[in-house]
Design a protein around this motif. Structure first.
Motif, short mmCIF file in Angstrom:
data_model
loop_
_atom_site.label_atom_id
_atom_site.label_comp_id
_atom_site.label_asym_id
_atom_site.label_seq_id
_atom_site.Cartn_x
_atom_site.Cartn_y
_atom_site.Cartn_z
N ALA A 25 67.65 49.55 82.85
CA ALA A 25 67.87 48.25 83.50
C ALA A 25 69.00 48.33 84.52
CB ALA A 25 68.18 47.20 82.44
N PHE A 26 70.06 49.07 84.17
CA PHE A 26 71.18 49.25 85.08
C PHE A 26 70.73 50.00 86.34
CE2 PHE A 26 75.15 51.40 86.43
CZ PHE A 26 75.92 50.27 86.65
N VAL A 27 69.90 51.04 86.13
CA VAL A 27 69.39 51.80 87.28
C VAL A 27 68.51 50.92 88.16
CG1 VAL A 27 67.89 53.71 87.96
CG2 VAL A 27 69.54 54.02 86.11
N VAL A 28 67.63 50.12 87.49
CA VAL A 28 66.77 49.20 88.25
C VAL A 28 67.61 48.23 89.08
CG1 VAL A 28 65.14 47.29 88.01
CG2 VAL A 28 64.80 49.38 86.70
N LEU A 29 68.69 47.74 88.49
CA LEU A 29 69.55 46.79 89.19
C LEU A 29 70.22 47.43 90.39
CD1 LEU A 29 70.56 43.87 89.04
CD2 LEU A 29 72.49 44.68 87.68
N LEU A 30 70.74 48.65 90.20
CA LEU A 30 71.40 49.34 91.32
C LEU A 30 70.42 49.64 92.44
CD1 LEU A 30 73.80 51.86 89.51
CD2 LEU A 30 74.40 49.73 90.67
N VAL A 31 69.25 50.18 92.06
CA VAL A 31 68.24 50.50 93.07
C VAL A 31 67.76 49.22 93.76
CG1 VAL A 31 65.93 51.45 93.45
CG2 VAL A 31 67.52 52.60 91.90
N GLY A 32 67.58 48.15 92.97
CA GLY A 32 67.11 46.89 93.54
C GLY A 32 68.08 46.31 94.55
N ILE A 33 69.37 46.42 94.29
CA ILE A 33 70.37 45.92 95.24
C ILE A 33 70.28 46.68 96.55
CG2 ILE A 33 72.84 45.74 95.68
CD1 ILE A 33 73.24 45.17 92.70
N ARG A 34 70.13 48.01 96.44
CA ARG A 34 69.99 48.83 97.66
C ARG A 34 68.71 48.48 98.41
NH1 ARG A 34 73.23 53.29 98.32
NH2 ARG A 34 74.69 53.74 96.61
N VAL A 35 67.62 48.28 97.65
CA VAL A 35 66.34 47.93 98.28
C VAL A 35 66.44 46.56 98.95
CG1 VAL A 35 63.92 47.37 97.83
CG2 VAL A 35 64.96 49.36 96.73
N ALA A 36 67.13 45.61 98.31
CA ALA A 36 67.29 44.27 98.89
C ALA A 36 68.05 44.35 100.21
CB ALA A 36 68.02 43.37 97.90
N LYS A 37 69.14 45.14 100.24
CA LYS A 37 69.89 45.30 101.49
C LYS A 37 69.04 45.96 102.56
CE LYS A 37 74.50 45.58 99.36
NZ LYS A 37 75.69 46.42 99.14
N PHE A 59 68.82 34.85 109.77
CA PHE A 59 68.50 33.83 108.76
C PHE A 59 67.37 34.31 107.86
CE2 PHE A 59 66.28 30.05 107.25
CZ PHE A 59 67.32 29.30 106.76
N VAL A 60 66.28 34.82 108.45
CA VAL A 60 65.14 35.28 107.65
C VAL A 60 65.52 36.49 106.80
CG1 VAL A 60 62.79 36.21 107.77
CG2 VAL A 60 63.49 34.38 109.32
N SER A 61 66.34 37.39 107.36
CA SER A 61 66.75 38.57 106.60
C SER A 61 67.59 38.18 105.38
CB SER A 61 67.55 39.53 107.49
OG SER A 61 68.78 38.96 107.90
N SER A 62 68.39 37.12 105.52
CA SER A 62 69.17 36.63 104.37
C SER A 62 68.26 36.11 103.27
CB SER A 62 70.13 35.52 104.83
OG SER A 62 71.04 36.00 105.79
N ILE A 63 67.19 35.41 103.66
CA ILE A 63 66.24 34.90 102.67
C ILE A 63 65.52 36.05 101.98
CG2 ILE A 63 64.13 33.55 102.38
CD1 ILE A 63 65.08 31.70 104.55
N VAL A 64 65.09 37.05 102.76
CA VAL A 64 64.41 38.22 102.18
C VAL A 64 65.32 38.93 101.19
CG1 VAL A 64 63.47 40.51 102.71
CG2 VAL A 64 62.86 38.55 104.14
N TYR A 65 66.58 39.10 101.55
CA TYR A 65 67.54 39.75 100.66
C TYR A 65 67.67 38.97 99.35
CZ TYR A 65 72.06 41.22 98.77
OH TYR A 65 73.06 41.65 97.93
N ALA A 66 67.76 37.64 99.43
CA ALA A 66 67.92 36.83 98.22
C ALA A 66 66.68 36.91 97.34
CB ALA A 66 68.19 35.37 98.62
N ILE A 67 65.49 36.91 97.93
CA ILE A 67 64.25 36.98 97.15
C ILE A 67 64.12 38.31 96.44
CG2 ILE A 67 61.73 37.03 97.32
CD1 ILE A 67 61.95 34.98 99.57
N VAL A 68 64.37 39.42 97.16
CA VAL A 68 64.27 40.75 96.55
C VAL A 68 65.32 40.92 95.45
CG1 VAL A 68 64.44 43.23 96.99
CG2 VAL A 68 63.30 41.75 98.64
N LEU A 69 66.52 40.39 95.68
CA LEU A 69 67.56 40.50 94.67
C LEU A 69 67.19 39.72 93.41
CD1 LEU A 69 70.37 41.66 94.08
CD2 LEU A 69 71.35 39.56 95.01
N ALA A 70 66.61 38.53 93.58
CA ALA A 70 66.19 37.74 92.42
C ALA A 70 65.10 38.46 91.64
CB ALA A 70 65.70 36.37 92.89
N ALA A 71 64.14 39.06 92.35
CA ALA A 71 63.08 39.83 91.67
C ALA A 71 63.66 41.02 90.93
CB ALA A 71 62.04 40.29 92.70
N THR A 72 64.68 41.64 91.49
CA THR A 72 65.32 42.79 90.84
C THR A 72 65.99 42.39 89.54
OG1 THR A 72 65.73 43.85 92.98
CG2 THR A 72 67.08 44.57 91.13
#
Length: 272
Positions: A25-37, A59-72
């Protein structure tokens, strides 16, 4: 102590399994944060490559980052065995309570959406909004970033931007310079008008269409005020403004036309 060791020995398989799940889960979280960025950067780059306004891209990139981070975060919770469906329901209930507590943030988000939809300004425009003025550099989910002429950065809540009148100085290609030039009452008005008009005629930045205006504006307390109103391209506004003020002063001095300052005449009467 011995009982604790016995419990660990008896449940070692379960502890190892939980440890592996937490590590994953920790690895998924770290990878997900990088993927969101990365997704946010790629989205912004894609908008920029298509020559879309930079403010829209950020503006759109900020929304995409928030969505990917929430999914992570949901994937990481699922990895440790937390039921995400019930967790989403809990989040929904908690979100309602948090939303009521964070009405300002939701208002900023809604205002950001309105800015993108209505487009009262774009990146690079010089605007005045919410009591602040500067060049728009970014429009984020909750805030808009301005840069002042002296290179200060102003981060304004989107709700503050949309709550009052917005003055966009860059939208139109042309702007009018409004100058009020005062001359003395003893001056020849026709000569003064000719001097002012000749300065505007000689400046190539002053547009011929629409034409400029040089006219008597008012008979003030200490001077006769002329309205001098030439039209220029927006990019030439401030250079032309500063140079015209200097040229007018020098030309009026050369023509011996005084520019009076406020004064008061005092008459003394001696009683006999």
């Amino acid at each position: 102590m011995e009982s604790a060791l016995n419990w660990v020995n008896e449940n070692s398989d379960m502890l190892i399994e939980y440890a592996i799940q937490i590590a994953l889960a920790f690895v998924v979280l770290l990878v997900g944060i990088r993927v969101a960025k990365l997704c946010g950067k790629l989205t912004e780059k894609a908008f920029n490559s298509r020559r879309v306004d930079k403010a829209v891209g950020s503006f759109v990139s900020s929304i995409v980052y928030a969505i990917v981070l929430a999914a992570t975060v949901l994937m990481a919770l699922s990895q440790v065995g937390i039921e995400t469906t019930s967790f989403i329901a809990i989040l929904g209930a908690a979100g309602l309570a948090v939303g009521l507590a964070l009405q300002g943030s939701l208002s900023n988000f809604a205002s950001g959406v309105l800015i993108i939809l209505l487009r009262p300004f774009k990146s690079g425009d010089y605007i005045e909004a919410g009591g602040q003025s500067g060049t728009v550099t970014k429009i984020e989910i909750f805030s808009t970033e301005l840069r002042t002429p002296d290179n200060k950065v102003i981060i304004m809540p989107n709700s503050s931007v949309m709550s009052d009148a917005i003055v966009n100085y860059s939208r139109e290609k042309t702007r009018r310079i409004d100058l009020v030039i005062g001359v003395g009452y003893e001056a020849n008005l026709k000569e003064a008008k000719q001097v002012l008009s000749s300065i505007l005629d000689a400046d190539v930045r002053v547009l011929k269409d629409p034409g400029y205006t040089v006219a008597v504006l008012e008979l003030a307390d200490s001077s006769v005020n002329f309205a001098v109103r030439p039209w220029v391209n927006t990019v030439d506004y401030w250079p032309t403004y500063f140079e015209l003020v200097e040229k007018i002063k020098l030309a009026l001095d050369e023509a011996n036309i005084s520019i009076p300052f406020p004064q008061m005449d005092i008459h003394l009467h001696k009683d006999k």
